[in-house]
Design a protein around this motif. Structure first.
Motif, mmCIF file in Angstrom:
data_model
loop_
_atom_site.group_PDB
_atom_site.id
_atom_site.type_symbol
_atom_site.label_atom_id
_atom_site.label_comp_id
_atom_site.label_asym_id
_atom_site.label_seq_id
_atom_site.Cartn_x
_atom_site.Cartn_y
_atom_site.Cartn_z
ATOM 1 N N MET A 1 0.851 -1.167 0.000
ATOM 2 C CA MET A 1 0.000 0.000 0.000
ATOM 3 C C MET A 1 0.902 1.238 0.000
ATOM 4 S SD MET A 1 -2.876 1.240 2.761
ATOM 5 C CE MET A 1 -4.213 0.299 2.072
ATOM 6 N N LYS A 2 0.520 2.228 -0.770
ATOM 7 C CA LYS A 2 1.263 3.481 -0.843
ATOM 8 C C LYS A 2 0.420 4.576 -0.191
ATOM 9 C CE LYS A 2 3.972 6.238 -4.027
ATOM 10 N NZ LYS A 2 4.368 6.427 -5.424
ATOM 11 N N ILE A 3 1.009 5.229 0.830
ATOM 12 C CA ILE A 3 0.281 6.217 1.620
ATOM 13 C C ILE A 3 0.982 7.567 1.521
ATOM 14 C CG2 ILE A 3 -0.496 6.834 3.938
ATOM 15 C CD1 ILE A 3 -0.333 3.789 4.598
ATOM 16 N N LEU A 4 0.212 8.628 1.327
ATOM 17 C CA LEU A 4 0.725 9.996 1.324
ATOM 18 C C LEU A 4 0.165 10.708 2.546
ATOM 19 C CD1 LEU A 4 2.062 12.520 0.045
ATOM 20 C CD2 LEU A 4 -0.090 12.853 -1.224
ATOM 21 N N MET A 5 1.051 11.358 3.304
ATOM 22 C CA MET A 5 0.624 12.128 4.466
ATOM 23 C C MET A 5 0.935 13.595 4.223
ATOM 24 S SD MET A 5 1.819 9.561 7.480
ATOM 25 C CE MET A 5 0.849 10.379 8.727
ATOM 26 N N LEU A 6 -0.102 14.426 4.214
ATOM 27 C CA LEU A 6 0.058 15.862 4.057
ATOM 28 C C LEU A 6 -0.277 16.536 5.379
ATOM 29 C CD1 LEU A 6 -1.677 16.430 0.607
ATOM 30 C CD2 LEU A 6 0.760 16.231 1.082
ATOM 31 N N GLY A 7 0.481 17.564 5.734
ATOM 32 C CA GLY A 7 0.207 18.257 6.980
ATOM 33 C C GLY A 7 1.217 19.336 7.267
ATOM 34 N N ASP A 8 1.195 19.781 8.506
ATOM 35 C CA ASP A 8 2.064 20.872 8.935
ATOM 36 C C ASP A 8 3.322 20.326 9.610
ATOM 37 O OD1 ASP A 8 1.034 20.018 11.374
ATOM 38 O OD2 ASP A 8 -0.380 21.681 11.517
ATOM 39 N N SER A 9 3.927 21.131 10.484
ATOM 40 C CA SER A 9 5.190 20.754 11.120
ATOM 41 C C SER A 9 5.064 19.516 11.999
ATOM 42 C CB SER A 9 5.732 21.921 11.949
ATOM 43 O OG SER A 9 4.777 22.335 12.907
ATOM 44 N N ILE A 10 3.903 19.290 12.581
ATOM 45 C CA ILE A 10 3.715 18.090 13.409
ATOM 46 C C ILE A 10 3.823 16.844 12.528
ATOM 47 C CG2 ILE A 10 2.059 16.818 14.833
ATOM 48 C CD1 ILE A 10 1.067 19.604 15.793
ATOM 49 N N THR A 11 3.233 16.881 11.361
ATOM 50 C CA THR A 11 3.341 15.774 10.412
ATOM 51 C C THR A 11 4.786 15.596 9.968
ATOM 52 O OG1 THR A 11 1.119 16.294 9.606
ATOM 53 C CG2 THR A 11 2.483 14.866 8.208
ATOM 54 N N HIS A 12 5.432 16.713 9.644
ATOM 55 C CA HIS A 12 6.815 16.682 9.167
ATOM 56 C C HIS A 12 7.772 16.136 10.215
ATOM 57 C CE1 HIS A 12 10.319 17.884 6.839
ATOM 58 N NE2 HIS A 12 10.804 18.445 7.934
ATOM 59 N N GLY A 13 7.534 16.464 11.482
ATOM 60 C CA GLY A 13 8.393 15.994 12.556
ATOM 61 C C GLY A 13 9.225 17.080 13.198
ATOM 62 N N TYR A 14 8.860 18.331 12.987
ATOM 63 C CA TYR A 14 9.587 19.458 13.560
ATOM 64 C C TYR A 14 9.475 19.431 15.082
ATOM 65 C CZ TYR A 14 10.999 24.294 14.410
ATOM 66 O OH TYR A 14 11.641 25.411 14.852
ATOM 67 N N THR A 15 10.588 19.694 15.763
ATOM 68 C CA THR A 15 10.582 19.714 17.220
ATOM 69 C C THR A 15 10.724 21.142 17.734
ATOM 70 O OG1 THR A 15 12.982 19.484 17.441
ATOM 71 C CG2 THR A 15 11.686 17.443 17.275
ATOM 72 N N THR A 16 10.368 21.360 18.994
ATOM 73 C CA THR A 16 10.462 22.701 19.574
ATOM 74 C C THR A 16 11.905 23.176 19.650
ATOM 75 O OG1 THR A 16 10.438 21.744 21.791
ATOM 76 C CG2 THR A 16 8.337 22.508 20.902
ATOM 77 N N GLY A 17 12.864 22.280 19.607
ATOM 78 C CA GLY A 17 14.274 22.654 19.640
ATOM 79 C C GLY A 17 14.812 23.070 18.282
ATOM 80 N N GLY A 18 13.976 23.007 17.265
ATOM 81 C CA GLY A 18 14.389 23.431 15.927
ATOM 82 C C GLY A 18 14.862 22.305 15.031
ATOM 83 N N GLY A 19 14.885 21.087 15.539
ATOM 84 C CA GLY A 19 15.311 19.947 14.725
ATOM 85 C C GLY A 19 14.125 19.185 14.165
ATOM 86 N N VAL A 20 14.442 18.069 13.558
ATOM 87 C CA VAL A 20 13.403 17.194 13.015
ATOM 88 C C VAL A 20 13.611 15.807 13.606
ATOM 89 C CG1 VAL A 20 12.433 16.154 10.938
ATOM 90 C CG2 VAL A 20 13.251 18.506 10.878
ATOM 91 N N THR A 21 12.574 15.266 14.176
ATOM 92 C CA THR A 21 12.652 13.947 14.778
ATOM 93 C C THR A 21 12.441 12.858 13.723
ATOM 94 O OG1 THR A 21 11.755 12.458 16.459
ATOM 95 C CG2 THR A 21 10.196 13.957 15.407
ATOM 96 N N PRO A 22 13.142 11.752 13.844
ATOM 97 C CA PRO A 22 12.872 10.631 12.934
ATOM 98 C C PRO A 22 11.622 9.850 13.345
ATOM 99 C CG PRO A 22 14.627 10.050 14.437
ATOM 100 C CD PRO A 22 14.279 11.498 14.711
ATOM 101 N N TYR A 23 11.076 10.151 14.520
ATOM 102 C CA TYR A 23 9.937 9.415 15.061
ATOM 103 C C TYR A 23 8.632 10.121 14.721
ATOM 104 C CZ TYR A 23 13.841 7.433 17.539
ATOM 105 O OH TYR A 23 15.045 6.852 17.836
ATOM 106 N N THR A 24 8.259 10.068 13.465
ATOM 107 C CA THR A 24 7.019 10.687 13.008
ATOM 108 C C THR A 24 5.952 9.614 12.852
ATOM 109 O OG1 THR A 24 7.598 10.388 10.692
ATOM 110 C CG2 THR A 24 8.288 12.466 11.740
ATOM 111 N N ASP A 67 -2.799 4.819 -2.468
ATOM 112 C CA ASP A 67 -3.935 4.041 -1.991
ATOM 113 C C ASP A 67 -4.673 4.770 -0.868
ATOM 114 O OD1 ASP A 67 -3.442 1.602 -3.586
ATOM 115 O OD2 ASP A 67 -1.581 1.572 -2.420
ATOM 116 N N MET A 68 -3.933 5.620 -0.151
ATOM 117 C CA MET A 68 -4.524 6.362 0.960
ATOM 118 C C MET A 68 -3.818 7.713 1.072
ATOM 119 S SD MET A 68 -4.536 5.430 5.045
ATOM 120 C CE MET A 68 -5.433 3.907 4.790
ATOM 121 N N VAL A 69 -4.584 8.749 1.358
ATOM 122 C CA VAL A 69 -4.028 10.076 1.616
ATOM 123 C C VAL A 69 -4.530 10.518 2.983
ATOM 124 C CG1 VAL A 69 -3.905 12.484 0.892
ATOM 125 C CG2 VAL A 69 -3.964 10.667 -0.830
#
Length: 76
Positions: A1-24, A67-69
């Motif tokens: 299955m192929k899934i697309l996730m669209l969203g803001d910084s929470i979806t992207h994985g932005y952290t309050t420290g200015g980095g990006v978490t791999p745990y999205t 297959d899913m968005v």
């Protein structure tokens, strides 16, 4: 299955420290299910306004290729 996730910084994985978490949510779904998950989250994006807004982002993707968005906006 192929899934697309669209969203803001929470979806992207932005952290309050200015980095990006791999745990999205996208990475969790991919690792738990083996599905191909595209994380289309953009930091600071909004639904209607701005260069990377939802209305602009949907023009960059052909939803028929997935297959899913999942649409996850609301914090900006």
């Amino acid at each position: 299955m192929k899934i697309l996730m669209l969203g803001d910084s929470i979806t992207h994985g932005y952290t309050t420290g200015g980095g990006v978490t791999p745990y999205t949510l996208a990475s969790t779904i991919a690792s738990e299910t083996g599905n191909d998950v595209i994380n289309g989250g953009v930091d600071g994006t909004e639904v209607f306004a701005g260069e990377d807004s939802f209305t602009t982002e949907v023009e960059q993707y052909n939803f028929a290729d997935y297959d899913m968005v999942m649409i996850m906006y609301g914090s900006n």
